[in-house]
Every structure is written in structure tokens, then in C-alpha cells.
Design a protein around this motif. Structure first.
Motif, mmCIF file in Angstrom:
data_model
loop_
_atom_site.group_PDB
_atom_site.id
_atom_site.type_symbol
_atom_site.label_atom_id
_atom_site.label_comp_id
_atom_site.label_asym_id
_atom_site.label_seq_id
_atom_site.Cartn_x
_atom_site.Cartn_y
_atom_site.Cartn_z
ATOM 1 N N ASP A 240 117.953 69.985 0.579
ATOM 2 C CA ASP A 240 116.989 70.114 -0.519
ATOM 3 C C ASP A 240 115.681 70.722 -0.030
ATOM 4 N N ARG A 241 115.297 71.852 -0.593
ATOM 5 C CA ARG A 241 114.004 72.453 -0.238
ATOM 6 C C ARG A 241 112.838 71.590 -0.713
ATOM 7 N N ALA A 242 112.994 70.960 -1.871
ATOM 8 C CA ALA A 242 111.953 70.086 -2.453
ATOM 9 C C ALA A 242 110.590 70.775 -2.494
ATOM 10 N N GLU A 243 110.590 72.068 -2.768
ATOM 11 C CA GLU A 243 109.343 72.845 -2.738
ATOM 12 C C GLU A 243 108.419 72.462 -3.884
ATOM 13 N N GLY A 244 107.177 72.141 -3.547
ATOM 14 C CA GLY A 244 106.169 71.865 -4.547
ATOM 15 C C GLY A 244 106.331 70.540 -5.268
ATOM 16 N N ASP A 245 107.231 69.696 -4.826
ATOM 17 C CA ASP A 245 107.472 68.406 -5.455
ATOM 18 C C ASP A 245 107.278 67.313 -4.404
ATOM 19 N N LYS A 246 106.096 66.714 -4.366
ATOM 20 C CA LYS A 246 105.758 65.748 -3.317
ATOM 21 C C LYS A 246 106.653 64.508 -3.354
ATOM 22 N N LYS A 247 106.955 64.030 -4.552
ATOM 23 C CA LYS A 247 107.801 62.840 -4.665
ATOM 24 C C LYS A 247 109.201 63.129 -4.135
ATOM 25 N N ARG A 248 109.727 64.274 -4.503
ATOM 26 C CA ARG A 248 111.063 64.661 -4.041
ATOM 27 C C ARG A 248 111.080 64.883 -2.537
ATOM 28 N N GLY B 55 118.040 88.238 -2.560
ATOM 29 C CA GLY B 55 117.400 86.951 -2.308
ATOM 30 C C GLY B 55 116.807 86.379 -3.580
ATOM 31 N N ASP B 56 116.291 85.170 -3.463
ATOM 32 C CA ASP B 56 115.666 84.485 -4.591
ATOM 33 C C ASP B 56 114.296 83.971 -4.168
ATOM 34 N N GLY B 57 113.471 83.665 -5.149
ATOM 35 C CA GLY B 57 112.134 83.158 -4.873
ATOM 36 C C GLY B 57 111.247 83.315 -6.090
ATOM 37 N N LYS B 58 110.065 82.741 -6.003
ATOM 38 C CA LYS B 58 109.212 82.638 -7.192
ATOM 39 C C LYS B 58 108.686 83.982 -7.699
ATOM 40 N N GLU B 59 108.709 85.035 -6.871
ATOM 41 C CA GLU B 59 108.204 86.341 -7.319
ATOM 42 C C GLU B 59 109.294 87.220 -7.931
ATOM 43 N N LYS B 60 110.537 86.742 -7.903
ATOM 44 C CA LYS B 60 111.651 87.618 -8.290
ATOM 45 C C LYS B 60 111.648 87.980 -9.774
ATOM 46 N N GLU B 61 111.440 86.987 -10.628
ATOM 47 C CA GLU B 61 111.498 87.237 -12.071
ATOM 48 C C GLU B 61 110.468 88.276 -12.498
ATOM 49 N N LYS B 62 109.270 88.163 -11.940
ATOM 50 C CA LYS B 62 108.200 89.114 -12.268
ATOM 51 C C LYS B 62 108.592 90.536 -11.851
ATOM 52 N N LEU B 63 109.204 90.651 -10.652
ATOM 53 C CA LEU B 63 109.627 91.965 -10.166
ATOM 54 C C LEU B 63 110.718 92.559 -11.041
#
Length: 354
Positions: A45-53, A219-227
Motif C-alpha cells: 500500500d502506497r498510502a500516499e497523502g493519507d496519514k491514518k492509512r 505510468g500513472d500518477g497525479k499529473e496524468k489526467e491533466k496531461l
């Protein structure tokens, strides 16, 4: 005598995220081929940006690690990424009398600060041996933690040259359904700015009108949709999801050049894998990357901030097939100095000191 090693890692690939920590999986599998009994305690689990996770992720990892220490056969614990993954290492060392190996991969060392360094010093007291994945990273480590330098080892990440090797370009293009009459320019990795997708975006803007060019983002990531929204109208740009490790060689072999504009990199295994396939690399001159890519021999090193130079270097390779071919040959030959077999032998030597 067979070594019993517990691999503890906060990253490991899964079907949903096949690229996540693939180097840990590959290394542990190679160790098993060399008479090492491996037990894996890992998180998918990357758990990116989710402190509880993220907290739940590490609590699970730590509790499983401590429970495993009650087994007397588990003698060596090898932690991939040190902080916070190895927070339980002092318990293993001083309560259970286990042997401890740390591997720093980059971000766990480079993203420092006084408070974190104090915590790191306490953890390092429990380490018997410390592996850094590049000469650059070892120098950074010794600069900040000189008292632990006698136990530090620079062991480069190794390329599996049974998987990464030159293949027939026409065949790989057919398999991937990529254009065979274009100069294919590849970005492969996390689609985030830290990995330089914003630089690749600038490259596409600069060169989108060159009819012979085809740009590929894998690849995937948070900038992909915008691109994707920005370039969906362009016929010469294609987007593809993250892929498992065994498919990566196809993309490198299909590409004419691999653009790797990472802004911070401890080593850069993907660059090594690219040149092992005979594909030239254009990358930033940062971190441990120059230990793999020799400027003007197997690729080009670009100064950080000089984004337009990526476009210039692509054009230079496009306009000179002879230069591109020499880069391919030199890169392939250089990659033989960094095979996974050599890496594993060095790690086995570390284990043998324990």
C-alpha cells in the motif's frame, strides 16, 4: 550453511500496482537462487497523502516484524528503506539479538533535517551493516553520519540482463502497437513532477510539430489526467498505464530514446535498464545517475533547470543515427558492469560478515 533472512520493506509490487518496489522483489528472488532462505514482511500500500492509512500500514508492518523475531531461525533482518520502516530494529537487535542490515534507497536519507537525523542516529546504532545504493548516496551518508561509515557499503542496484537486453525493434513495436515509421520518445515512471513529467510536458510542447516524433507516456500518477486532457487531440502522443516489470523491456526496446528527467535520484535503475536494452537515455545530471549514464557516450546529462536542453538533445540523436547507434552500443556494454549477479554477490558478502 543456508542463510535465513527476513526482508522487511514498506514497498512491494502487487497486481494493482506492479511497479511499486519491484526492485525489492527482484533482489529477494535472486537471493533465494543463491542459497538464502527468504521470509518477506512487506506492504503493498502506497498510502500516499493519507496519514491514518499510513499509520495503519506501518503498525501492521512493525507488529508482524516483532512477532517473527520469536522464531529462532530468523537470524538476519534486512530492512529496505530505513525510516520509518526500521523503527523496530532496536527491539530486534537489543531484545532478540538479531543481526540487522539497512538498505537506504534515497528518499529515506535525502529527505532529512535535524530532527529526523537525530532519530536516524538512534536507529543506526542497531545496524550491523548499512547498504547505500550508489556511491553518491554513500558520500551523503558519511557526510551526515560519519561515525557509522565503517559499516557502510555502496552496492549499486543491479540490472537483470536475462530480462533487459536488446530485442528486435520491429517486433517490439508490433507487440505494443506503436508506429513503426516514427521516432519514439519514451517517458516511463511515476507521472509526477518529482520524476520530471513537467519537463517532459515541455519537451512535447517544444517538439509536437515535428512530424516524425511520437511521444509515449507509460505510468500513472497525479499529473496524468491533466496531461491526457491537454494532449488528447494530438495524434502523436499516447498514454499507457503502469506495467509489470517483465513488460518494461518491450517499451525500452521499442523506444528510440528514453527521457528520464527525474529531479532527484539516488541511483536510477530504470536508466540502467534502458541502456541494457541498447536505448540511449537523456536525463538530469543529479544524484547517482552519472554513475550509470556517461555523458556523450551512452546518453546525455542535462543540467537541472535547463529544460530546453532535453529538446535539443533529442533532436541531436534524431538527426544523427550514427551517434544514436554508438550510444546504444556503449550503453549496452556499460550495463554489464552493473548486473544483478554482481549486486547479489556483494550483498551475500555483507551477510557473510554477520
Amino acid at each position: 550453511m543456508k542463510k535465513n533472512v527476513v526482508i522487511v520493506s514498506n514497498m512491494y509490487p502487487s497486481l494493482n500496482d506492479p511497479a511499486y518496489g519491484s526492485f525489492v522483489k527482484e533482489q529477494s528472488e535472486e537471493l533465494e537462487k543463491n542459497n538464502v532462505s527468504i521470509k518477506r514482511i512487506v506492504s503493498y500500500d502506497r498510502a500516499e497523502g493519507d496519514k491514518k492509512r499510513a499509520l495503519l500500514k506501518y503498525l501492521s508492518l512493525w507488529s508482524k516484524t516483532i512477532l517473527s523475531a520469536f522464531n529462532p531461525r530468523n537470524k538476519i533482518y534486512h530492512f529496505h528503506y530505513v525510516f520509518p520502516t526500521a523503527a523496530v530494529a532496536p527491539i530486534l537487535k537489543f531484545v532478540f539479538r538479531k543481526k540487522i542490515v539497512f538498505t537506504y534507497h534515497g528518499s529515506d536519507l535525502l529527505k532529512g533535517g535535524n530532527k529526523k537525523d537525530k532519530l536516524m542516529s538512534k536507529l543506526l546504532k542497531s545496524a550491523d551493516e548499512i547498504i547505500l545504493v550508489s556511491d553518491y548516496l554513500q558520500k551523503e551518508f558519511i557526510k551526515r553520519f560519519p561515525q557509522f561509515s565503517p559499516h557502510s557499503h555502496s552496492i549499486h542496484c543491479g540490472v537483470n540482463n536475462k530480462m533487459f537486453f536488446p530485442q528486435d525493434k520491429e517486433e517490439t513495436l508490433k507487440k505494443l502497437q506503436l508506429p513503426q515509421d516514427k521516432f519514439n520518445i519514451l517517458f516511463l515512471g511515476r507521472v509526477i513532477n518529482d520524476k520530471g513529467i513537467d519537463v517532459f510536458e515541455q519537451v512535447m510542447d517544444n517538439l509536437k510539430d515535428v512530424e516524425d516524433f511520437h511521444f509515449i507516456v507509460v505510468g500513472d500518477g497525479k499529473e496524468k489526467e491533466k496531461l491526457q486532457e491537454k494532449y488528447e487531440h494530438l495524434y502523436n502522443v499516447s498514454f499507457h498505464s503502469s506495467i509489470p516489470k517483465n513488460e518494461v523491456p518491450l517499451w525500452f526496446n521499442a523506444a528510440d530514446v528514453f527521457v528520464f528527467p527525474t529531479k532527484r535520484e539516488a541511483f536510477g535503475l530504470v536508466a540502467l535498464e534502458s541502456i541494457a536494452c541498447g536505448t540511449p537515455v537523456i536525463t538530469h545530471n543529479v544524484g547517482g545517475v552519472p554513475e550509470i549514464i556517461k555523458d556523450g557516450q551512452s546518453g546525455f546529462l542535462v543540467n537541472l533547470g535547463d529544460n530546453d536542453d532535453f529538446s535539443r538533445k533529442i533532436l541531436e540523436l534524431y538527426e544523427s543515427p550514427a551517434l544514436k547507434n554508438s550510444f546504444s552500443i556503449n550503453g549496452y556494454n556499460n550495463s554489464k558492469e552493473h548486473t544483478i549477479e554482481k549486486q547479489i554477490n556483494k550483498i551475500l558478502n555483507v551477510y557473510n560478515t554477520l
